[in-house]
Motif scaffolding. Structure first.
Motif, PDB file in Angstrom:
ATOM      1  N   LEU A 165     -87.927  57.181   3.814  1.00 20.97           N
ATOM      2  CA  LEU A 165     -88.272  57.232   2.397  1.00 20.97           C
ATOM      3  C   LEU A 165     -88.263  58.690   1.940  1.00 20.97           C
ATOM      4  O   LEU A 165     -89.192  59.443   2.247  1.00 20.97           O
ATOM      5  CB  LEU A 165     -89.649  56.617   2.157  1.00 20.97           C
ATOM      6  CG  LEU A 165     -90.004  56.328   0.702  1.00 20.97           C
ATOM      7  CD1 LEU A 165     -89.122  55.206   0.141  1.00 20.97           C
ATOM      8  CD2 LEU A 165     -91.473  55.950   0.586  1.00 20.97           C
ATOM      9  N   ARG A 225     -96.246  53.962  -4.775  1.00 24.75           N
ATOM     10  CA  ARG A 225     -96.953  54.003  -3.493  1.00 24.75           C
ATOM     11  C   ARG A 225     -98.330  53.370  -3.617  1.00 24.75           C
ATOM     12  O   ARG A 225     -98.813  52.723  -2.696  1.00 24.75           O
ATOM     13  CB  ARG A 225     -97.069  55.444  -2.992  1.00 24.75           C
ATOM     14  CG  ARG A 225     -95.762  56.050  -2.500  1.00 24.75           C
ATOM     15  CD  ARG A 225     -96.029  57.372  -1.790  1.00 24.75           C
ATOM     16  NE  ARG A 225     -94.784  57.990  -1.353  1.00 24.75           N
ATOM     17  CZ  ARG A 225     -94.162  58.946  -2.019  1.00 24.75           C
ATOM     18  NH1 ARG A 225     -94.663  59.406  -3.159  1.00 24.75           N
ATOM     19  NH2 ARG A 225     -93.032  59.462  -1.564  1.00 24.75           N
ATOM     20  N   PRO A 273     -96.969  48.987  -4.425  1.00 28.45           N
ATOM     21  CA  PRO A 273     -95.560  48.685  -4.159  1.00 28.45           C
ATOM     22  C   PRO A 273     -95.063  47.414  -4.834  1.00 28.45           C
ATOM     23  O   PRO A 273     -93.843  47.222  -4.984  1.00 28.45           O
ATOM     24  CB  PRO A 273     -95.523  48.535  -2.631  1.00 28.45           C
ATOM     25  CG  PRO A 273     -96.703  49.282  -2.139  1.00 28.45           C
ATOM     26  CD  PRO A 273     -97.751  49.093  -3.190  1.00 28.45           C
ATOM     27  N   ARG A 286     -87.218  51.879  -4.162  1.00 31.53           N
ATOM     28  CA  ARG A 286     -88.374  50.978  -4.205  1.00 31.53           C
ATOM     29  C   ARG A 286     -88.310  49.975  -3.059  1.00 31.53           C
ATOM     30  O   ARG A 286     -89.341  49.646  -2.453  1.00 31.53           O
ATOM     31  CB  ARG A 286     -88.439  50.248  -5.544  1.00 31.53           C
ATOM     32  CG  ARG A 286     -89.640  49.323  -5.647  1.00 31.53           C
ATOM     33  CD  ARG A 286     -89.879  48.854  -7.073  1.00 31.53           C
ATOM     34  NE  ARG A 286     -88.726  48.175  -7.633  1.00 31.53           N
ATOM     35  CZ  ARG A 286     -88.628  47.789  -8.910  1.00 31.53           C
ATOM     36  NH1 ARG A 286     -89.618  48.063  -9.757  1.00 31.53           N
ATOM     37  NH2 ARG A 286     -87.561  47.174  -9.349  1.00 31.53           N
ATOM     38  N   LEU A 297     -89.498  51.687   0.035  1.00 27.17           N
ATOM     39  CA  LEU A 297     -90.958  51.769   0.013  1.00 27.17           C
ATOM     40  C   LEU A 297     -91.574  50.442   0.439  1.00 27.17           C
ATOM     41  O   LEU A 297     -92.519  50.407   1.243  1.00 27.17           O
ATOM     42  CB  LEU A 297     -91.427  52.143  -1.403  1.00 27.17           C
ATOM     43  CG  LEU A 297     -92.945  52.101  -1.632  1.00 27.17           C
ATOM     44  CD1 LEU A 297     -93.647  53.178  -0.832  1.00 27.17           C
ATOM     45  CD2 LEU A 297     -93.265  52.248  -3.120  1.00 27.17           C
ATOM     46  N   GLU A 314     -93.991  49.652   3.660  1.00 24.83           N
ATOM     47  CA  GLU A 314     -95.303  49.025   3.493  1.00 24.83           C
ATOM     48  C   GLU A 314     -95.360  47.692   4.240  1.00 24.83           C
ATOM     49  O   GLU A 314     -96.394  47.332   4.811  1.00 24.83           O
ATOM     50  CB  GLU A 314     -95.604  48.827   2.013  1.00 24.83           C
ATOM     51  CG  GLU A 314     -97.013  48.348   1.725  1.00 24.83           C
ATOM     52  CD  GLU A 314     -98.093  49.324   2.174  1.00 24.83           C
ATOM     53  OE1 GLU A 314     -99.242  48.891   2.343  1.00 24.83           O
ATOM     54  OE2 GLU A 314     -97.781  50.523   2.346  1.00 24.83           O
TER      55      GLU A 314
END
Length: 263
Positions: free
Chosen positions: A154, A170, A173, A209, A212, A216
């Protein structure tokens, strides 16, 4: 919860060309972070269990037990345990190996490589050049040079408008706002934001995105959450849509990706 800062391992500073690869093992709790540091040796950071995050100025890498992150020597970085993790690190004199990565990368760790890492660590840092460990290290060096990158990366951004969007995503998400909506928030046109994302990260907004959300997802799966729970937490309408995205991006379904390597 406030993070506990840890000093870096001294092994990364050992200057000894007769021992090109040195191993280190330990345990990091979920609130512990190795403070920002550099060392001459390159580092392969991985964990037998738990999930780690490696952070540099350029980006963030998440490491489940099936992965490792390569950090070139001399690059400032910090390591954060996202959950209790049994860490297994190699510190490598990269000058002695021609085909090692020159930039940070998440790498696939095969069962064979995992066994080599564990055996090297078990010998300790004081092996002699003509010992079984030295012969094992030669094989380990060949394996390290053949590793394939994984897409769990990332990138960061310098532009304040892009950074503001990144910080908000962040924090959440699952936020589904598109660039047009973010443009109103940060005071730039959607076309400008699209150009900035590509210029500063090498990715479009939607790809960033997704990266991310992948990171996560690996974090949440590493905590033991179910696939359904993770899918809903990240804003997917159904677990099947999340699984399809995950499999397409990382080559395997979520249930296989974060399995501990112990046992």
């Amino acid at each position: 919860m406030k993070k506990t800062r840890l000093p870096p391992s001294s092994v990364g500073y050992v200057d000894d060309p007769l021992r090109p690869i040195l191993g280190h093992a330990g345990v990091m709790e979920g609130n512990e972070e190795v403070e920002p540091h550099t060392h001459p040796r390159a580092q392969l950071a991985c964990a037998a269990s738990g999930v780690l995050r490696v952070i540099t100025h350029d980006g963030t890498w998440v490491i489940p037990p099936t992965q490792a992150v390569w950090v070139p020597g001399g690059l400032e970085h910090r390591v954060l345990a996202l959950s209790t993790a049994k860490v297994q690190h190699l510190f490598v004199d990269a000058v002695q190996f021609a085909e090692l990565p020159t930039q940070c990368a998440v790498l696939e760790v095969s069962p064979f490589l995992r066994e080599l890492i564990q055996r090297t660590i078990s010998y300790g840092p004081d092996y002699s050049p003509d010992s079984p460990c030295a012969r094992l290290v030669a094989v380990l060096g060949d394996e390290l040079q053949a590793l394939e990158p994984s897409p769990l990366y990332l990138p960061q951004a310098e532009d304040r408008r892009i950074s503001r969007i990144m910080e908000a995503l962040r924090a959440d998400p699952a936020d589904a706002r598109e660039l047009g909506e973010w443009a109103l928030l940060v005071g730039a046109s959607s076309r400008t934001l699209a150009r900035l994302f590509l210029r500063e990260t090498g990715m479009g907004f939607a790809q960033w995105r997704q990266q991310l959300r992948l990171q996560e997802a690996v974090n949440l799966l590493g905590e033991g959450r179910s696939v359904t729970e993770v899918a809903l937490m990240l804003g997917y309408r159904s677990p099947s849509a999340f699984v399809a995205m995950f499999r397409k991006a990382l080559g395997k379904p979520p249930k296989q990706y974060c399995l501990d390597t112990e046992g």
